[in-house]
Design a protein around this motif. Structure first.
Motif, PDB file in Angstrom:
ATOM      1  N   LEU A  62      59.778  54.025  10.664  1.00 43.49           N
ATOM      2  CA  LEU A  62      58.372  54.105  11.068  1.00 43.49           C
ATOM      3  C   LEU A  62      57.615  52.824  10.708  1.00 43.49           C
ATOM      4  N   LYS A  63      58.148  52.039   9.795  1.00 39.16           N
ATOM      5  CA  LYS A  63      57.505  50.789   9.377  1.00 39.16           C
ATOM      6  C   LYS A  63      58.009  49.580  10.154  1.00 39.16           C
ATOM      7  N   LEU A  64      59.024  49.768  11.002  1.00 47.12           N
ATOM      8  CA  LEU A  64      59.601  48.652  11.756  1.00 47.12           C
ATOM      9  C   LEU A  64      58.620  48.125  12.788  1.00 47.12           C
ATOM     10  N   SER A  65      58.744  46.857  13.069  1.00 44.93           N
ATOM     11  CA  SER A  65      57.977  46.257  14.161  1.00 44.93           C
ATOM     12  C   SER A  65      58.603  46.698  15.481  1.00 44.93           C
ATOM     13  N   ILE A  66      57.791  47.299  16.351  1.00 49.19           N
ATOM     14  CA  ILE A  66      58.366  47.755  17.623  1.00 49.19           C
ATOM     15  C   ILE A  66      58.791  46.571  18.486  1.00 49.19           C
ATOM     16  N   GLU A  67      58.141  45.414  18.312  1.00 47.33           N
ATOM     17  CA  GLU A  67      58.529  44.225  19.077  1.00 47.33           C
ATOM     18  C   GLU A  67      59.884  43.698  18.615  1.00 47.33           C
ATOM     19  N   ASP A  68      60.087  43.600  17.291  1.00 49.79           N
ATOM     20  CA  ASP A  68      61.300  42.989  16.751  1.00 49.79           C
ATOM     21  C   ASP A  68      62.502  43.910  16.753  1.00 49.79           C
ATOM     22  N   HIS A  69      62.288  45.213  16.562  1.00 51.27           N
ATOM     23  CA  HIS A  69      63.423  46.116  16.378  1.00 51.27           C
ATOM     24  C   HIS A  69      63.615  47.136  17.493  1.00 51.27           C
ATOM     25  N   LEU A  70      62.553  47.463  18.196  1.00 48.16           N
ATOM     26  CA  LEU A  70      62.662  48.527  19.186  1.00 48.16           C
ATOM     27  C   LEU A  70      62.539  48.033  20.620  1.00 48.16           C
ATOM     28  N   GLY A  71      62.497  46.730  20.801  1.00 43.46           N
ATOM     29  CA  GLY A  71      62.588  46.152  22.131  1.00 43.46           C
ATOM     30  C   GLY A  71      61.433  46.423  23.067  1.00 43.46           C
ATOM     31  N   THR A  72      60.288  46.744  22.537  1.00 42.99           N
ATOM     32  CA  THR A  72      59.125  46.944  23.393  1.00 42.99           C
ATOM     33  C   THR A  72      57.897  46.398  22.669  1.00 42.99           C
ATOM     34  N   ASN A  73      56.764  46.507  23.313  1.00 37.35           N
ATOM     35  CA  ASN A  73      55.533  46.052  22.666  1.00 37.35           C
ATOM     36  C   ASN A  73      54.377  46.955  23.097  1.00 37.35           C
ATOM     37  N   THR A  74      53.313  46.843  22.368  1.00 32.15           N
ATOM     38  CA  THR A  74      52.155  47.707  22.620  1.00 32.15           C
ATOM     39  C   THR A  74      51.591  47.491  24.024  1.00 32.15           C
ATOM     40  N   GLN A  75      51.593  46.242  24.499  1.00 33.71           N
ATOM     41  CA  GLN A  75      51.052  45.967  25.837  1.00 33.71           C
ATOM     42  C   GLN A  75      51.841  46.730  26.913  1.00 33.71           C
ATOM     43  N   ARG A  76      53.163  46.749  26.799  1.00 28.93           N
ATOM     44  CA  ARG A  76      53.978  47.470  27.786  1.00 28.93           C
ATOM     45  C   ARG A  76      53.674  48.962  27.711  1.00 28.93           C
ATOM     46  N   LEU A  77      53.591  49.501  26.498  1.00 29.68           N
ATOM     47  CA  LEU A  77      53.308  50.926  26.343  1.00 29.68           C
ATOM     48  C   LEU A  77      51.936  51.275  26.911  1.00 29.68           C
ATOM     49  N   MET A  78      50.944  50.404  26.651  1.00 29.94           N
ATOM     50  CA  MET A  78      49.593  50.643  27.171  1.00 29.94           C
ATOM     51  C   MET A  78      49.590  50.598  28.697  1.00 29.94           C
ATOM     52  N   LYS A  79      50.283  49.637  29.250  1.00 24.31           N
ATOM     53  CA  LYS A  79      50.337  49.510  30.718  1.00 24.31           C
ATOM     54  C   LYS A  79      50.939  50.772  31.324  1.00 24.31           C
ATOM     55  N   PHE A  80      52.066  51.227  30.754  1.00 19.33           N
ATOM     56  CA  PHE A  80      52.714  52.434  31.262  1.00 19.33           C
ATOM     57  C   PHE A  80      51.837  53.661  31.029  1.00 19.33           C
ATOM     58  N   ALA A  81      51.081  53.668  29.939  1.00 17.54           N
ATOM     59  CA  ALA A  81      50.217  54.811  29.636  1.00 17.54           C
ATOM     60  C   ALA A  81      49.119  54.953  30.681  1.00 17.54           C
ATOM     61  N   GLN A  82      48.754  53.864  31.327  1.00 21.97           N
ATOM     62  CA  GLN A  82      47.715  53.899  32.351  1.00 21.97           C
ATOM     63  C   GLN A  82      48.269  54.290  33.719  1.00 21.97           C
ATOM     64  N   SER A  83      49.596  54.441  33.824  1.00 23.16           N
ATOM     65  CA  SER A  83      50.218  54.832  35.090  1.00 23.16           C
ATOM     66  C   SER A  83      49.918  56.293  35.372  1.00 23.16           C
ATOM     67  N   PRO A  84      49.918  56.666  36.644  1.00 20.62           N
ATOM     68  CA  PRO A  84      49.692  58.081  36.975  1.00 20.62           C
ATOM     69  C   PRO A  84      50.754  58.963  36.319  1.00 20.62           C
ATOM     70  N   ALA A  85      50.385  60.191  36.025  1.00 18.15           N
ATOM     71  CA  ALA A  85      51.293  61.114  35.330  1.00 18.15           C
ATOM     72  C   ALA A  85      52.568  61.376  36.116  1.00 18.15           C
ATOM     73  N   ASP A  86      52.477  61.337  37.458  1.00 14.05           N
ATOM     74  CA  ASP A  86      53.650  61.612  38.271  1.00 14.05           C
ATOM     75  C   ASP A  86      54.445  60.353  38.607  1.00 14.05           C
TER      76      ASP A  86
END
Length: 202
Positions: A62-86
């Motif tokens: 839970l303390k890991l950097s999502i950019e360095d260890h989980l291969g994604t970033n907040t900007q990508r997650l935010m962009k996808f979060a704004q996509s339509p639900a379907d």
């Protein structure tokens, strides 16, 4: 003394399927990486498979950097979060990094979680480990390459056999011609000797 008996009635509560039960089931049984993010895109939980694959404990992960260890970033997650639900195009391939530095190719699918008012409350990333898939593709490519080599070898062998057969036919024809020439020469010599009066030359 009177005999008596005791009847006990136990009412069993029918278990209800709740989000907590589903969440615990997913965390403990799903054989894919599952990462839970809150509405601020902060990682707050992962499943056991993710912990085991990356070799971190739940607090460390839970303390890991999502950019360095989980291969994604907040900007990508935010962009996808704004996509339509379907929207079905919420997939991306990336690499996650385990504790030992091993890079693991993963395909993530983002599932946005909304409440009854359609307000964004968080998201779930479900990741498929692509190592086996990539190994399988590599193995298939190697097998196809080997089959092509065998096919080429078979064609080359067939060509070699045809060529060698033609060479043997030509060599055989030369031997036949030489034998005919030798017989002709012997017949000529015998004929010449007979004319010269050497009938009993044997």
């Amino acid at each position: 003394m009177g005999a008596g008996f005791f009847i006990a009635v136990i009412l069993l509560k029918q278990p209800e399927l709740s989000s907590a039960i589903v969440s615990r089931f997913i965390e403990s049984h799903l054989k894919e990486l599952v990462l839970f993010f809150d509405q601020n895109f902060k990682l707050y939980a992962v499943n056991n498979f993710c912990i085991n694959l990356l070799s971190y404990n739940s607090n460390e992960i839970l303390k890991l950097s999502i950019e360095d260890h989980l291969g994604t970033n907040t900007q990508r997650l935010m962009k996808f979060a704004q996509s339509p639900a379907d929207c079905s195009d919420l997939r991306f391939e990336t690499t996650v990094v385990a504790r030992n530095g091993q890079k693991i190719p993963v395909q993530f699918t983002q599932i946005n979680v909304v409440d009854n008012f359609k307000d964004f409350v968080g998201l779930v990333l479900i990741g498929q480990d692509l190592c086996e898939k990539k190994l399988l593709k590599k193995e298939i490519a190697e097998r196809e390459h080997n089959q092509e080599l065998l096919r080429q070898t078979g064609l080359n062998l067939e060509d070699t056999v045809k060529k060698r057969t033609l060479e043997l036919i030509e060599a055989n024809q030369l031997l036949v011609n030489e034998l005919i020439e030798k017989q002709r020469t012997e017949a000529q010599i015998i004929s010449d000797l007979e004319h010269a009066g050497y009938r009993d030359w044997e």
